[in-house]
Write a protein that holds these residues in place. Structure first.
Motif, PDB file in Angstrom:
ATOM      1  N   LYS A   1       0.826  -1.215   0.000  1.00  0.00           N
ATOM      2  CA  LYS A   1       0.000   0.000   0.000  1.00  0.00           C
ATOM      3  C   LYS A   1       0.857   1.260   0.000  1.00  0.00           C
ATOM      4  O   LYS A   1       0.615   2.189  -0.766  1.00  0.00           O
ATOM      5  CB  LYS A   1      -0.909   0.035   1.234  1.00  0.00           C
ATOM      6  CG  LYS A   1      -2.210  -0.621   1.089  1.00  0.00           C
ATOM      7  CD  LYS A   1      -3.036  -0.346   2.341  1.00  0.00           C
ATOM      8  CE  LYS A   1      -4.289  -1.139   2.363  1.00  0.00           C
ATOM      9  NZ  LYS A   1      -5.083  -0.888   3.557  1.00  0.00           N
TER      10      LYS A   1
ATOM     11  N   ASP B   1       1.126   4.033  -3.011  1.00  0.00           N
ATOM     12  CA  ASP B   1       0.835   5.452  -2.779  1.00  0.00           C
ATOM     13  C   ASP B   1       2.021   6.332  -3.169  1.00  0.00           C
ATOM     14  O   ASP B   1       1.845   7.398  -3.773  1.00  0.00           O
ATOM     15  CB  ASP B   1       0.463   5.690  -1.317  1.00  0.00           C
ATOM     16  CG  ASP B   1      -0.912   5.151  -0.978  1.00  0.00           C
ATOM     17  OD1 ASP B   1      -1.706   4.903  -1.909  1.00  0.00           O
ATOM     18  OD2 ASP B   1      -1.195   4.972   0.223  1.00  0.00           O
TER      19      ASP B   1
ATOM     20  N   LYS C   1     -10.055   9.791  -2.110  1.00  0.00           N
ATOM     21  CA  LYS C   1     -10.318   8.361  -2.170  1.00  0.00           C
ATOM     22  C   LYS C   1      -9.561   7.634  -1.056  1.00  0.00           C
ATOM     23  O   LYS C   1     -10.113   6.749  -0.396  1.00  0.00           O
ATOM     24  CB  LYS C   1      -9.903   7.800  -3.522  1.00  0.00           C
ATOM     25  CG  LYS C   1     -10.059   6.315  -3.645  1.00  0.00           C
ATOM     26  CD  LYS C   1      -8.983   5.819  -4.605  1.00  0.00           C
ATOM     27  CE  LYS C   1      -8.607   4.426  -4.352  1.00  0.00           C
ATOM     28  NZ  LYS C   1      -7.514   4.125  -3.523  1.00  0.00           N
ATOM     29  N   GLY C   2      -8.318   8.011  -0.832  1.00  0.00           N
ATOM     30  CA  GLY C   2      -7.530   7.378   0.225  1.00  0.00           C
ATOM     31  C   GLY C   2      -8.093   7.651   1.604  1.00  0.00           C
ATOM     32  O   GLY C   2      -8.158   6.757   2.450  1.00  0.00           O
TER      33      GLY C   2
ATOM     34  N   ILE D   1     -11.255   8.479   2.372  1.00  0.00           N
ATOM     35  CA  ILE D   1     -12.533   7.767   2.495  1.00  0.00           C
ATOM     36  C   ILE D   1     -12.288   6.286   2.748  1.00  0.00           C
ATOM     37  O   ILE D   1     -12.957   5.660   3.585  1.00  0.00           O
ATOM     38  CB  ILE D   1     -13.391   7.985   1.239  1.00  0.00           C
ATOM     39  CG1 ILE D   1     -13.864   9.431   1.173  1.00  0.00           C
ATOM     40  CG2 ILE D   1     -14.581   7.038   1.220  1.00  0.00           C
ATOM     41  CD1 ILE D   1     -14.492   9.819  -0.144  1.00  0.00           C
ATOM     42  N   GLN D   2     -11.328   5.721   2.054  1.00  0.00           N
ATOM     43  CA  GLN D   2     -11.016   4.304   2.245  1.00  0.00           C
ATOM     44  C   GLN D   2     -10.542   4.029   3.674  1.00  0.00           C
ATOM     45  O   GLN D   2     -10.941   3.033   4.277  1.00  0.00           O
ATOM     46  CB  GLN D   2      -9.939   3.889   1.246  1.00  0.00           C
ATOM     47  CG  GLN D   2      -9.603   2.428   1.262  1.00  0.00           C
ATOM     48  CD  GLN D   2      -8.578   2.077   0.198  1.00  0.00           C
ATOM     49  OE1 GLN D   2      -8.059   2.942  -0.493  1.00  0.00           O
ATOM     50  NE2 GLN D   2      -8.281   0.805   0.085  1.00  0.00           N
ATOM     51  N   ILE D   3      -9.733   4.920   4.221  1.00  0.00           N
ATOM     52  CA  ILE D   3      -9.264   4.741   5.606  1.00  0.00           C
ATOM     53  C   ILE D   3     -10.430   4.787   6.587  1.00  0.00           C
ATOM     54  O   ILE D   3     -10.539   3.959   7.497  1.00  0.00           O
ATOM     55  CB  ILE D   3      -8.204   5.806   5.955  1.00  0.00           C
ATOM     56  CG1 ILE D   3      -6.914   5.515   5.214  1.00  0.00           C
ATOM     57  CG2 ILE D   3      -7.959   5.861   7.458  1.00  0.00           C
ATOM     58  CD1 ILE D   3      -5.881   6.607   5.333  1.00  0.00           C
TER      59      ILE D   3
ATOM     60  N   TRP E   1     -13.643   4.166   5.975  1.00  0.00           N
ATOM     61  CA  TRP E   1     -14.514   3.024   5.784  1.00  0.00           C
ATOM     62  C   TRP E   1     -13.915   1.754   6.381  1.00  0.00           C
ATOM     63  O   TRP E   1     -14.615   0.946   6.975  1.00  0.00           O
ATOM     64  CB  TRP E   1     -14.830   2.818   4.315  1.00  0.00           C
ATOM     65  CG  TRP E   1     -15.896   3.723   3.801  1.00  0.00           C
ATOM     66  CD1 TRP E   1     -16.353   4.865   4.391  1.00  0.00           C
ATOM     67  CD2 TRP E   1     -16.627   3.590   2.599  1.00  0.00           C
ATOM     68  NE1 TRP E   1     -17.296   5.458   3.624  1.00  0.00           N
ATOM     69  CE2 TRP E   1     -17.512   4.693   2.499  1.00  0.00           C
ATOM     70  CE3 TRP E   1     -16.623   2.660   1.575  1.00  0.00           C
ATOM     71  CZ2 TRP E   1     -18.369   4.855   1.444  1.00  0.00           C
ATOM     72  CZ3 TRP E   1     -17.485   2.840   0.518  1.00  0.00           C
ATOM     73  CH2 TRP E   1     -18.348   3.917   0.454  1.00  0.00           C
ATOM     74  N   GLU E   2     -12.600   1.576   6.191  1.00  0.00           N
ATOM     75  CA  GLU E   2     -11.977   0.403   6.777  1.00  0.00           C
ATOM     76  C   GLU E   2     -11.969   0.480   8.292  1.00  0.00           C
ATOM     77  O   GLU E   2     -12.096  -0.544   8.970  1.00  0.00           O
ATOM     78  CB  GLU E   2     -10.559   0.258   6.231  1.00  0.00           C
ATOM     79  CG  GLU E   2     -10.512  -0.190   4.797  1.00  0.00           C
ATOM     80  CD  GLU E   2      -9.097  -0.238   4.234  1.00  0.00           C
ATOM     81  OE1 GLU E   2      -8.150   0.138   4.966  1.00  0.00           O
ATOM     82  OE2 GLU E   2      -8.958  -0.644   3.071  1.00  0.00           O
TER      83      GLU E   2
ATOM     84  N   GLY F   1     -15.609  -1.514   4.666  1.00  0.00           N
ATOM     85  CA  GLY F   1     -14.911  -2.027   3.489  1.00  0.00           C
ATOM     86  C   GLY F   1     -14.102  -3.185   3.750  1.00  0.00           C
ATOM     87  O   GLY F   1     -13.284  -3.708   4.105  1.00  0.00           O
TER      88      GLY F   1
END
Length: 73
Positions: free
Chosen positions: A11, A15, A60-61, A63-65, A67-68, A73
């Motif tokens: 990851k 990035d 996006k990064g 939001i992904q953090i 959500w996880e 996610g």
């Protein structure tokens, strides 16, 4: 090393790769704008589009953090 470590390194590496690609794209665009003698309004539009692309990648990064962290996610 555990599999989680490999996934984390993957990851981070991905990035950093995308960040370096955005940097090199920015440098190439700067060179093209300088050699092409583009008017100031055109320069602003080009940099706005580049910034929005980079901001979308960062959003996006983030939001992904979130959500996880929430277990979605």
């Amino acid at each position: 090393m555990l599999y989680e470590h490999y996934a984390l390194l993957e990851k981070i590496g991905l990035d950093l790769l995308f960040a370096s690609i955005f940097f090199f794209i920015g440098m190439a665009i700067k060179d093209v704008l300088n050699t092409g003698e583009v008017p100031p309004f055109g320069r602003r539009i080009v940099w706005l589009v580049l910034f929005l692309g980079c901001a979308g990648f960062i959003a996006k990064g983030v939001i992904q953090i979130f959500w996880e962290g929430a277990g979605i996610g």
